[in-house]
Structures are given as structure tokens and as C-alpha cells.
Design a protein around this motif. Structure first.
Motif, short mmCIF file in Angstrom:
data_model
loop_
_atom_site.label_atom_id
_atom_site.label_comp_id
_atom_site.label_asym_id
_atom_site.label_seq_id
_atom_site.Cartn_x
_atom_site.Cartn_y
_atom_site.Cartn_z
N ALA A 13 0.83 -1.21 0.00
CA ALA A 13 0.00 0.00 0.00
C ALA A 13 0.86 1.26 0.00
O ALA A 13 0.57 2.23 -0.72
CB ALA A 13 -0.95 -0.01 1.19
N GLU A 14 1.93 1.26 0.80
CA GLU A 14 2.84 2.41 0.82
C GLU A 14 3.46 2.63 -0.55
O GLU A 14 3.58 3.77 -1.01
CB GLU A 14 3.94 2.21 1.87
N ASN A 15 3.87 1.55 -1.20
CA ASN A 15 4.48 1.67 -2.53
C ASN A 15 3.48 2.19 -3.56
O ASN A 15 3.82 3.01 -4.42
CB ASN A 15 5.08 0.33 -2.97
N LYS A 16 2.22 1.73 -3.48
CA LYS A 16 1.18 2.23 -4.38
C LYS A 16 0.94 3.71 -4.13
O LYS A 16 0.78 4.49 -5.08
CB LYS A 16 -0.13 1.46 -4.17
N LEU A 17 0.89 4.10 -2.86
CA LEU A 17 0.66 5.50 -2.51
C LEU A 17 1.81 6.38 -3.05
O LEU A 17 1.56 7.42 -3.66
CB LEU A 17 0.53 5.66 -1.00
N PHE A 18 3.04 5.95 -2.84
CA PHE A 18 4.19 6.71 -3.32
C PHE A 18 4.14 6.86 -4.84
O PHE A 18 4.33 7.96 -5.37
CB PHE A 18 5.50 6.04 -2.89
N SER A 19 3.86 5.77 -5.54
CA SER A 19 3.78 5.84 -7.01
C SER A 19 2.70 6.81 -7.46
O SER A 19 2.90 7.58 -8.40
CB SER A 19 3.48 4.45 -7.59
N ALA A 20 1.55 6.79 -6.78
CA ALA A 20 0.45 7.68 -7.14
C ALA A 20 0.81 9.14 -6.84
O ALA A 20 0.51 10.03 -7.64
CB ALA A 20 -0.81 7.28 -6.39
N GLN A 21 1.46 9.39 -5.70
CA GLN A 21 1.89 10.75 -5.37
C GLN A 21 2.89 11.25 -6.40
O GLN A 21 2.83 12.40 -6.83
CB GLN A 21 2.55 10.78 -3.99
N ARG A 22 3.81 10.40 -6.76
CA ARG A 22 4.91 10.76 -7.65
C ARG A 22 4.42 11.29 -8.98
O ARG A 22 4.97 12.23 -9.54
CB ARG A 22 5.81 9.53 -7.85
N ILE A 23 3.33 10.69 -9.52
CA ILE A 23 2.83 11.10 -10.84
C ILE A 23 1.47 11.80 -10.75
O ILE A 23 0.81 11.99 -11.77
CB ILE A 23 2.76 9.90 -11.81
N SER A 24 1.05 12.15 -9.53
CA SER A 24 -0.25 12.80 -9.31
C SER A 24 -1.40 12.01 -9.92
O SER A 24 -2.27 12.54 -10.60
CB SER A 24 -0.24 14.24 -9.85
N ASP A 25 -1.41 10.70 -9.66
CA ASP A 25 -2.48 9.81 -10.12
C ASP A 25 -3.67 9.96 -9.16
O ASP A 25 -3.78 9.25 -8.16
CB ASP A 25 -1.98 8.37 -10.15
N VAL A 26 -4.55 10.90 -9.47
CA VAL A 26 -5.65 11.25 -8.59
C VAL A 26 -6.61 10.07 -8.40
O VAL A 26 -7.12 9.86 -7.30
CB VAL A 26 -6.41 12.49 -9.13
N ASP A 27 -6.84 9.28 -9.44
CA ASP A 27 -7.73 8.12 -9.31
C ASP A 27 -7.18 7.11 -8.31
O ASP A 27 -7.91 6.60 -7.45
CB ASP A 27 -7.96 7.44 -10.66
N ARG A 28 -5.89 6.83 -8.38
CA ARG A 28 -5.27 5.88 -7.45
C ARG A 28 -5.25 6.47 -6.04
O ARG A 28 -5.53 5.78 -5.08
CB ARG A 28 -3.86 5.53 -7.92
N LEU A 29 -4.93 7.74 -5.92
CA LEU A 29 -4.94 8.39 -4.61
C LEU A 29 -6.35 8.34 -3.99
O LEU A 29 -6.50 8.09 -2.80
CB LEU A 29 -4.46 9.84 -4.71
N ASP A 30 -7.35 8.54 -4.82
CA ASP A 30 -8.74 8.49 -4.36
C ASP A 30 -9.06 7.12 -3.76
O ASP A 30 -9.78 7.03 -2.76
CB ASP A 30 -9.68 8.80 -5.52
N GLN A 31 -8.50 6.07 -4.33
CA GLN A 31 -8.72 4.70 -3.82
C GLN A 31 -7.98 4.45 -2.52
O GLN A 31 -8.44 3.67 -1.69
CB GLN A 31 -8.27 3.67 -4.87
N LEU A 32 -6.82 5.07 -2.34
CA LEU A 32 -5.96 4.78 -1.19
C LEU A 32 -6.23 5.68 0.02
O LEU A 32 -5.80 5.35 1.13
CB LEU A 32 -4.50 4.90 -1.59
N LEU A 33 -6.90 6.80 -0.18
CA LEU A 33 -7.18 7.72 0.91
C LEU A 33 -8.63 7.57 1.35
O LEU A 33 -9.54 7.59 0.53
CB LEU A 33 -6.92 9.18 0.47
N TYR A 34 -8.83 7.47 2.65
CA TYR A 34 -10.17 7.35 3.24
C TYR A 34 -10.93 8.65 3.01
O TYR A 34 -10.35 9.73 3.06
CB TYR A 34 -10.01 7.05 4.73
N ASP A 35 -12.23 8.54 2.76
CA ASP A 35 -13.03 9.73 2.47
C ASP A 35 -12.95 10.77 3.59
O ASP A 35 -12.96 11.96 3.33
CB ASP A 35 -14.48 9.36 2.21
N ASP A 36 -12.89 10.31 4.85
CA ASP A 36 -12.81 11.23 5.99
C ASP A 36 -11.39 11.36 6.53
O ASP A 36 -11.19 11.57 7.72
CB ASP A 36 -13.77 10.78 7.10
N LEU A 37 -10.41 11.25 5.64
CA LEU A 37 -9.00 11.40 6.01
C LEU A 37 -8.77 12.70 6.77
O LEU A 37 -9.32 13.74 6.41
CB LEU A 37 -8.13 11.42 4.74
#
Length: 125
Positions: A13-37
Motif C-alpha cells: 500500500a505504501e508503494n502504491k501511494l508513493f507511485s500515485a503521489q509521484r505522478i499525481s495519479d488522482v484516481d489511485r490516490l482516491d482509492q488509497l485515501l479514506y473519504d474522511d481522512l
């Protein structure tokens, strides 16, 4: 009952999050972040999921170069805590930013997927 969280799942999960942050993959970030983060920025500002996603959508935050190291993972019941160090170079609102940053994240399995439910981060000296 939810299956227990494993160290391997948190690393993935950390690796997926880092990859999504790195390229600003909003769809992937949306999946990894809780709605009430709830996250706390170095300034003390409370950051929501929508604020985080917007910073990637609008390119307010741009990561040009980065690498991460997972420093520690603690699993307690159905919650995992991770400490990650990121070395990064980029821009925030057009202002260059470079250095090492420490992230503290709280992961929880929500509907079968690990999601960040809480976080804080700071720039290291």
C-alpha cells in the motif's frame, strides 16, 4: 470479521501511494485515501482528502524527483501505523521545495482495501 493486516500489505500500500503521489495519479490516490481522512501538514494545517486530491489535480504540488524508505511498521489489531522517509524535490504553488520529509500514516482496511485514515508529515532538518 476483517482479516488481519499484514506487514506485506502495508508495504504494498505504501508503494502504491508513493507511485500515485509521484505522478499525481488522482484516481489511485482516491482509492488509497479514506473519504474522511485527516492529515496534518508541517504548518499545522488540517488537510482533508479533497484538499490532497485537489493539490494533485491542479498541480499545486509537483514532485519532480523522489525516493522513499519505509522506516517502521506497527500493526495493532485492525490498524497499521507506518513511518516513511521521503527524499524529494519539487514545487508547491510554484515555489521550489527540496529535502527529506517524514510521514506518519495510519492505515485501516475499509471495504477490503487498505486506506490511509490519518497522517502527518514534516520536513526534516
Amino acid at each position: 470479521m476483517e482479516k488481519p493486516i499484514t506487514r506485506e500489505e502495508v508495504i504494498e500500500a505504501e508503494n502504491k501511494l508513493f507511485s500515485a503521489q509521484r505522478i499525481s495519479d488522482v484516481d489511485r490516490l482516491d482509492q488509497l485515501l479514506y473519504d474522511d481522512l485527516i492529515a496534518v501538514a508541517p504548518t499545522g494545517q488540517v488537510v482533508t482528502k479533497e484538499m490532497d486530491l485537489d493539490s494533485h489535480r491542479t498541480k499545486t504540488m509537483v514532485i519532480e524527483e523522489a525516493s522513499t524508505t519505509i522506516d517502521n511498521i506497527k500493526i495493532t489489531g485492525g490498524t497499521a501505523l507506518s513511518i516513511v522517509t521521503m527524499t524529494a524535490k519539487g514545487k508547491v504553488a510554484g515555489t521550489p521545495l527540496e529535502g527529506q520529509f517524514r510521514y506518519f500514516r495510519v492505515w485501516k482496511r475499509i471495504e477490503g482495501t487498505l486506506k490511509v485514515i490519518g497522517a502527518s508529515f514534516m520536513q526534516l532538518p
